[in-house]
Design a protein around this motif. Structure first.
Motif, PDB file in Angstrom:
ATOM      1  N   GLU A  11      44.841  36.285  43.391  1.00  0.00           N
ATOM      2  CA  GLU A  11      43.623  35.953  42.658  1.00  0.00           C
ATOM      3  C   GLU A  11      42.933  34.836  43.426  1.00  0.00           C
ATOM      4  OE1 GLU A  11      44.463  35.691  38.146  1.00  0.00           O
ATOM      5  OE2 GLU A  11      46.411  35.566  39.163  1.00  0.00           O
ATOM      6  N   SER A  12      41.631  34.940  43.574  1.00  0.00           N
ATOM      7  CA  SER A  12      40.892  33.898  44.288  1.00  0.00           C
ATOM      8  C   SER A  12      39.517  33.718  43.658  1.00  0.00           C
ATOM      9  CB  SER A  12      40.749  34.249  45.772  1.00  0.00           C
ATOM     10  OG  SER A  12      39.950  35.415  45.936  1.00  0.00           O
ATOM     11  N   LEU A  13      38.981  32.542  43.864  1.00  0.00           N
ATOM     12  CA  LEU A  13      37.666  32.204  43.324  1.00  0.00           C
ATOM     13  C   LEU A  13      36.980  31.260  44.285  1.00  0.00           C
ATOM     14  CD1 LEU A  13      35.561  32.096  40.955  1.00  0.00           C
ATOM     15  CD2 LEU A  13      36.889  30.159  40.064  1.00  0.00           C
ATOM     16  N   VAL A  14      35.738  31.564  44.624  1.00  0.00           N
ATOM     17  CA  VAL A  14      34.922  30.686  45.462  1.00  0.00           C
ATOM     18  C   VAL A  14      33.653  30.355  44.692  1.00  0.00           C
ATOM     19  CG1 VAL A  14      33.630  30.460  47.618  1.00  0.00           C
ATOM     20  CG2 VAL A  14      35.847  31.636  47.603  1.00  0.00           C
ATOM     21  N   LEU A  15      33.377  29.064  44.555  1.00  0.00           N
ATOM     22  CA  LEU A  15      32.199  28.595  43.835  1.00  0.00           C
ATOM     23  C   LEU A  15      31.330  27.732  44.744  1.00  0.00           C
ATOM     24  CD1 LEU A  15      33.961  27.469  40.530  1.00  0.00           C
ATOM     25  CD2 LEU A  15      32.591  29.546  40.835  1.00  0.00           C
TER      26      LEU A  15
END
Length: 200
Positions: free
Chosen positions: A114-118
């Motif tokens: 799982e990954s998230l870039v903001l």
């Protein structure tokens, strides 16, 4: 002041533009807030990237969420706090590997992740009420009721700490789940395939 961990009722999906759009394996991407918030709340550790003197910098930090805002803190007056206070664009990423995907060919080995870039711009928190509410929230997220048992920050500690808020507006969540994707011609190879826990 009380800060809630619930998103605003009118929260829309994350904004997607060319820099935040997932182009590789786009079917694994999501711009909904629920999976993104779940990852933030579980990890509370992020890498914060920015540009200084024309060069990239990246710093691992504790980052936590309250509603549709991220909070992070650093040394007051340090280079990171100065950069954040400038309003420059920053990039914040979260990632976790949940399992290793073992296949019958070297090429197809993968990971369930799982990954998230903001992307966003930070604003320094100067209100004492919000300062306390934000730190009360992270400490009570770690152990419910702990803030009420410990000593609150004193004047010296407040002056040494720069707290920043970043609105959660633009970014993308991406994940992989499931087992191996082997080529049909490899299925008869006498090699085990499946998933291995990543140990997190």
């Amino acid at each position: 002041m009380t800060l809630t961990n619930k998103p605003r009722p009118d929260s829309s999906p994350l904004t997607c533009c060319p820099r935040s759009q997932v182009k590789r394996a786009p079917l694994r991407a999501s711009y909904e807030r629920e999976p993104a918030y779940s990852l933030i709340d579980r990890l509370k550790t992020a890498h914060v990237a920015f540009v200084e003197a024309g060069e990239p910098r990246i710093v691992p930090l504790t980052v936590w969420r309250l509603g549709d805002e991220l909070y992070l803190h650093t040394l007051n007056g340090g280079r990171l706090s100065q950069r954040l206070a400038s309003g420059a664009l920053i990039c914040i990423s979260f990632a976790v590997t949940n399992a290793w995907v073992m296949t019958k060919s070297a090429f197809h080995h993968s990971a369930n992740y799982e990954s998230l870039v903001l992307f966003g711009r930070a604003r320094q928190v100067t209100d004492d009420g919000e300062f306390d509410a934000a730190f009360r929230a992270i400490i009570n997220q770690l152990e419910p009721g702990r803030w009420e048992q410990v000593r609150a920050p004193n004047t010296k500690e407040r002056k040494a700490t720069a707290l920043f808020r970043v609105p959660i507006e633009e970014g993308a969540f991406k994940s992989r789940t499931g087992g191996p994707n082997d080529d049909p011609g490899d299925l008869d190879l006498p090699v085990w395939h499946g998933t291995l826990p990543a140990g997190y």
